[in-house]
Design an enzyme around this catalytic site. Structure first.
Site, short mmCIF file in Angstrom:
data_model
loop_
_atom_site.label_atom_id
_atom_site.label_comp_id
_atom_site.label_asym_id
_atom_site.label_seq_id
_atom_site.Cartn_x
_atom_site.Cartn_y
_atom_site.Cartn_z
N PHE A 112 0.81 -1.22 0.00
CA PHE A 112 0.00 0.00 0.00
C PHE A 112 0.85 1.27 0.00
CE2 PHE A 112 0.92 -0.09 4.49
CZ PHE A 112 0.70 1.18 4.98
N LYS A 113 2.11 1.15 0.41
CA LYS A 113 2.98 2.33 0.43
C LYS A 113 3.15 2.94 -0.97
CE LYS A 113 3.65 1.45 4.78
NZ LYS A 113 4.91 1.23 5.45
N ASP A 114 2.96 2.11 -2.02
CA ASP A 114 3.11 2.63 -3.39
C ASP A 114 2.10 3.73 -3.69
OD1 ASP A 114 5.25 1.00 -4.26
OD2 ASP A 114 3.87 -0.65 -4.68
N THR A 147 7.92 0.38 3.40
CA THR A 147 8.25 1.77 3.06
C THR A 147 9.59 1.87 2.35
OG1 THR A 147 6.92 2.78 4.82
CG2 THR A 147 8.78 4.05 4.02
#
Length: 480
Positions: A112-114, A147
């Protein structure tokens, strides 16, 4: 729009300056001085009809008025383009048993960090181009797993930018480590440190505010910034996918306009769930935000008692990205609840000096929009197995934490509306745990051999996973 520090009355900057600086000089986090007005019901309906890129632009422009419409258009089109393997960017999957999973892992590093770290470098580059500040930027970031790779990929080859990622040695999953060490851009490096994520993140904050270090950087025409969710430019893009989830529920006929939706969020540093809180402040009909923790359940206790107490054992678990005891973004929530930087500063100082703080009762009473639960490593594997047996759907350990919390919420709370589980990483990033949970057998060997075993068991690899497997890896570097 003006941004201010959570810890003082005086330090105010523009949105672009907040993104470039990352962390306020007083150690606080930047927040809007005045939160944007909520969307009207009619405005929400218009948002839900937009493709993801235009949805992102419509939300970001409320927070970033010093970026032109053309600049934001270029930023979102670049951030959410062909590097994603689904045109919806964050597709909502409803599995056979009726549970909803918002898949946030369709970007280049499968996490989800993308969503934020494809956007943040573009926001930062544009901010620098708009200013007279010609200094280079040194991005300092601590990671508990995802991250690091997402930051290195997002900032790769970006002019006048260097990225240094600190990660806990032996504290990230083997595939996560392989991903990080396979990012071979000349301007990025990953460095292992003895200790856990909290210690790495604390050192990053100390370096940020070290006057000698900042003076040394200034001599070389450089300045620090952050790619952690401490940076407001990391947080704001995450607000978008809550709106995207709601719109997809409408399209599926699962809800009607105005119906409340609950969100269960795997929570470590509190950025992802805070984005949901911001979405609610913008008018999205959010019911309850379920704060789902692993065995490091400091947040579960906080929401149940109003006391934040980090003086406890630190556990290395099978959901490593959540192995955190100091949730930095909670500071932004505290500020929003009290609007008193002096009180926030006092609470943060108590956390540093005493390892704990107790919320005043009037602040604790404002936490009723949250519900908290946690899962042990054994329960995580049990949830992965349950979901797979019931529907054939495969989830990663972090998603399993939120999935189990959502199940408990439904059993214990009579709350209206469906619950969406935020699925934060591809299960293929954690093959050892997922394989053991589904098959009941341990993998023969960790890392790439385990990945092959899981692939043989449940299906083919995502293209983004295949892309990095053939790359050479950097050596592990552990400074003294």
């Amino acid at each position: 729009m003006i941004y201010r520090s959570t810890r003082s009355h005086g330090h105010e900057v523009t949105a672009a300056q907040a993104i470039v600086q990352g962390l306020a000089p007083d150690g606080g986090l930047f927040v809007p001085k005045e939160f944007p007005a909520a969307f009207t019901p009619a405005g929400l309906q218009e948002l839900f009809a937009l493709p993801y890129q235009e949805l992102a632009k419509s939300i970001l422009e409320r927070f970033l008025p010093d970026y032109s419409s053309q600049q934001l258009e270029a930023i979102v089109q670049g951030a959410y383009g062909s590097q994603w393997d689904d045109d919806r960017i964050t597709p909502l999957t409803t599995e056979k048993a009726g549970s909803h999973y918002l898949e946030l892992f369709h970007g280049p590093t499968l996490a989800f960090k993308d969503v934020a770290l494809q956007c943040l470098p573009r926001l930062m580059k544009t901010a620098l181009a708009n200013s007279a500040d010609q200094r280079g930027i040194v991005i300092l970031t601590a990671t508990s797993g995802d991250t690091g790779t997402a930051a290195m990929r997002g900032f790769q080859a970006l002019e006048k930018t260097r990225v240094i990622v600190f990660y806990p040695y032996q504290g990230v999953a083997p595939i996560q480590l392989k991903q990080m060490l396979s990012e071979n851009s000349a301007n990025t490096v990953a460095v292992a440190v003895e200790g856990n994520f909290d210690q790495a993140q604390s050192r990053v904050k100390q370096i940020f505010n070290d006057p000698d270090m900042n003076s040394l950087l200034a001599q070389h025409d450089l300045t620090f910034s952050s790619a952690n969710s401490m940076n407001i430019g990391r947080l704001l893009p995450q607000v978008v996918y809550y709106f995207a989830a709601y719109g997809q529920l409408l399209d599926q006929g699962a809800i009607k306009p105005g119906d409340p939706v609950n969100f269960s969020v795997p929570t470590g540093n509190f950025g992802d769930i805070l984005a949901g809180y911001y979405a609610k402040k913008l008018g999205l009909p959010v019911g309850r935000l379920i704060c789902a923790s692993n065995k490091n359940n400091v947040l579960t206790d906080f929401f149940k008692t109003g006391k934040y107490d980090k003086k406890r054992d630190f556990y290395v678990t099978n959901s490593p990205s959540m192995d955190i005891l100091v949730s930095s973004n909670l500071e932004r929530l505290l500020f929003d609840l009290c609007q008193d930087p002096d009180l926030v500063k006092s609470l943060m100082e108590q956390l540093t000096s005493k390892g704990e703080y107790q919320l005043p009762e009037e602040m604790r009473a404002k936490l009723d929009g949250f519900w908290a639960d946690y899962a042990t490593p054994e329960e995580i594997e049990g949830e992965i197995k349950r979901v797979h047996q019931e529907s054939g759907y495969v989830i990663d350990p972090h998603t399993a934490v939120a999935s189990l919390a959502a199940k408990h919420f439904k059993e214990q709370v009579a709350a209206p509306g469906p619950t969406v589980v935020l699925s934060t990483a591809s299960p293929f990033k954690f093959p050892e745990t997922v394989y053991h949970a589904i098959s009941g057998q341990a993998v023969k060997e960790k890392g790439l051999p385990a990945l092959k075993q899981l692939t043989d068991l449940v299906g083919s690899l995502p293209p983004a996973m295949e892309a990095f497997l053939g790359r050479s890896s950097q050596e592990i570097v552990i400074p003294a």
